[in-house]
Design a protein around this motif. Structure first.
Motif, mmCIF file in Angstrom:
data_model
loop_
_atom_site.group_PDB
_atom_site.id
_atom_site.type_symbol
_atom_site.label_atom_id
_atom_site.label_comp_id
_atom_site.label_asym_id
_atom_site.label_seq_id
_atom_site.Cartn_x
_atom_site.Cartn_y
_atom_site.Cartn_z
ATOM 1 N N GLY A 51 2.046 10.071 15.182
ATOM 2 C CA GLY A 51 1.035 9.352 14.408
ATOM 3 C C GLY A 51 -0.267 10.114 14.261
ATOM 4 N N GLY A 52 -0.356 11.234 14.902
ATOM 5 C CA GLY A 52 -1.553 12.055 14.763
ATOM 6 C C GLY A 52 -1.331 13.101 13.694
ATOM 7 N N SER A 53 -2.205 14.065 13.676
ATOM 8 C CA SER A 53 -2.100 15.167 12.715
ATOM 9 C C SER A 53 -1.950 14.674 11.297
ATOM 10 N N THR A 54 -2.761 13.695 10.921
ATOM 11 C CA THR A 54 -2.730 13.237 9.529
ATOM 12 C C THR A 54 -3.538 14.190 8.653
ATOM 13 N N PHE A 55 -3.091 14.302 7.417
ATOM 14 C CA PHE A 55 -3.753 15.186 6.462
ATOM 15 C C PHE A 55 -3.651 14.552 5.090
ATOM 16 N N TYR A 56 -4.729 14.642 4.312
ATOM 17 C CA TYR A 56 -4.786 13.984 3.019
ATOM 18 C C TYR A 56 -5.210 14.954 1.923
ATOM 19 N N ALA A 57 -4.672 14.743 0.747
ATOM 20 C CA ALA A 57 -5.172 15.446 -0.425
ATOM 21 C C ALA A 57 -6.586 14.952 -0.710
ATOM 22 N N ASP A 58 -7.415 15.812 -1.212
ATOM 23 C CA ASP A 58 -8.810 15.431 -1.482
ATOM 24 C C ASP A 58 -8.892 14.231 -2.428
ATOM 25 N N SER A 59 -7.939 14.127 -3.334
ATOM 26 C CA SER A 59 -7.980 13.079 -4.351
ATOM 27 C C SER A 59 -7.770 11.682 -3.770
ATOM 28 N N VAL A 60 -7.218 11.595 -2.574
ATOM 29 C CA VAL A 60 -6.948 10.268 -1.989
ATOM 30 C C VAL A 60 -7.708 10.037 -0.694
ATOM 31 N N LYS A 61 -8.391 11.036 -0.212
ATOM 32 C CA LYS A 61 -9.109 10.927 1.058
ATOM 33 C C LYS A 61 -10.121 9.792 1.006
ATOM 34 N N GLY A 62 -10.116 8.949 2.029
ATOM 35 C CA GLY A 62 -11.025 7.818 2.084
ATOM 36 C C GLY A 62 -10.505 6.567 1.412
ATOM 37 N N ARG A 63 -9.420 6.694 0.657
ATOM 38 C CA ARG A 63 -8.839 5.531 -0.033
ATOM 39 C C ARG A 63 -7.438 5.193 0.488
ATOM 40 N N PHE A 64 -6.690 6.209 0.851
ATOM 41 C CA PHE A 64 -5.316 6.027 1.325
ATOM 42 C C PHE A 64 -5.265 6.255 2.839
ATOM 43 N N THR A 65 -4.365 5.514 3.492
ATOM 44 C CA THR A 65 -4.155 5.687 4.935
ATOM 45 C C THR A 65 -2.667 5.740 5.235
ATOM 46 N N ILE A 66 -2.247 6.795 5.895
ATOM 47 C CA ILE A 66 -0.851 6.938 6.287
ATOM 48 C C ILE A 66 -0.699 6.503 7.745
ATOM 49 N N SER A 67 0.433 5.886 8.049
ATOM 50 C CA SER A 67 0.725 5.487 9.423
ATOM 51 C C SER A 67 2.240 5.429 9.600
ATOM 52 N N ARG A 68 2.679 5.264 10.839
ATOM 53 C CA ARG A 68 4.109 5.165 11.095
ATOM 54 C C ARG A 68 4.357 4.318 12.337
ATOM 55 N N ASP A 69 5.539 3.734 12.379
ATOM 56 C CA ASP A 69 5.994 2.951 13.526
ATOM 57 C C ASP A 69 7.346 3.537 13.923
ATOM 58 N N ASN A 70 7.351 4.356 14.912
ATOM 59 C CA ASN A 70 8.582 5.036 15.310
ATOM 60 C C ASN A 70 9.634 4.080 15.864
ATOM 61 N N ALA A 71 9.208 2.961 16.407
ATOM 62 C CA ALA A 71 10.167 1.968 16.907
ATOM 63 C C ALA A 71 11.002 1.399 15.752
ATOM 64 N N LYS A 72 10.411 1.401 14.566
ATOM 65 C CA LYS A 72 11.102 0.900 13.377
ATOM 66 C C LYS A 72 11.555 2.023 12.457
ATOM 67 N N ASN A 73 11.288 3.267 12.853
ATOM 68 C CA ASN A 73 11.623 4.415 11.991
ATOM 69 C C ASN A 73 11.054 4.218 10.589
ATOM 70 N N THR A 74 9.822 3.761 10.510
ATOM 71 C CA THR A 74 9.225 3.438 9.226
ATOM 72 C C THR A 74 7.839 4.072 9.110
ATOM 73 N N MET A 75 7.559 4.580 7.923
ATOM 74 C CA MET A 75 6.254 5.148 7.603
ATOM 75 C C MET A 75 5.609 4.281 6.522
ATOM 76 N N TYR A 76 4.293 4.222 6.541
ATOM 77 C CA TYR A 76 3.570 3.386 5.584
ATOM 78 C C TYR A 76 2.491 4.202 4.867
ATOM 79 N N LEU A 77 2.148 3.724 3.684
ATOM 80 C CA LEU A 77 1.021 4.284 2.953
ATOM 81 C C LEU A 77 0.208 3.122 2.405
ATOM 82 N N GLN A 78 -0.946 2.882 2.997
ATOM 83 C CA GLN A 78 -1.863 1.865 2.502
ATOM 84 C C GLN A 78 -2.769 2.503 1.460
ATOM 85 N N MET A 79 -2.713 1.982 0.266
ATOM 86 C CA MET A 79 -3.488 2.540 -0.842
ATOM 87 C C MET A 79 -4.526 1.528 -1.303
#
Length: 123
Positions: A51-79
């Motif tokens: 869940g660390g080492s996140t990196f964003y394109a400049d065009s979405v920085k501050g607006r999008f948030t990436i996260s993941r739940d390894n217990a569910k093998n699922t990744m999310y993108l909050q836009m």
């Protein structure tokens, strides 16, 4: 590993959407890319296995948030604060190994891809 992305849709400018990407098995580094009509696929964001080492394109920085739940093998993108320029097919991607951040922006670093989910932002 198979990836299934969902959560896309039609939203007005300024609105929000949350994308999900479910993996059939364990994935290490993961990321989101997008492709607008007539344009090449571009990097949006990436996340490390813990869940660390996140990196964003400049065009979405501050607006999008990436996260993941390894217990569910699922990744999310909050836009949030979506713009018409965010309109694209969004693809989730995963690697069978840890990717260095400097390589995470390259599509060739990933081994597995989801089918894509359409995000349309109206003005």
């Amino acid at each position: 590993v198979q990836l299934q992305a969902c959560g896309g849709g039609l939203v007005q400018a300024g609105g929000s959407l949350r994308l999900s990407c479910a993996a059939s098995g364990r994935a290490f580094s993961m990321g989101w890319f997008r492709q607008a009509p007539g344009k090449e696929r571009e990097f949006v964001t990436s996340i490390g296995y813990n869940g660390g080492s996140t990196f964003y394109a400049d065009s979405v920085k501050g607006r999008f948030t990436i996260s993941r739940d390894n217990a569910k093998n699922t990744m999310y993108l909050q836009m949030n604060s979506l713009k018409p320029a965010d309109t694209a097919v969004y693809y989730c991607a995963a690697a069978g190994r840890i990717i260095l951040t400097k390589s995470a922006t390259s599509a060739t670093s990933y081994d597995y891809w989801g089918q894509g989910t359409q995000v349309t932002v109206s003005s």
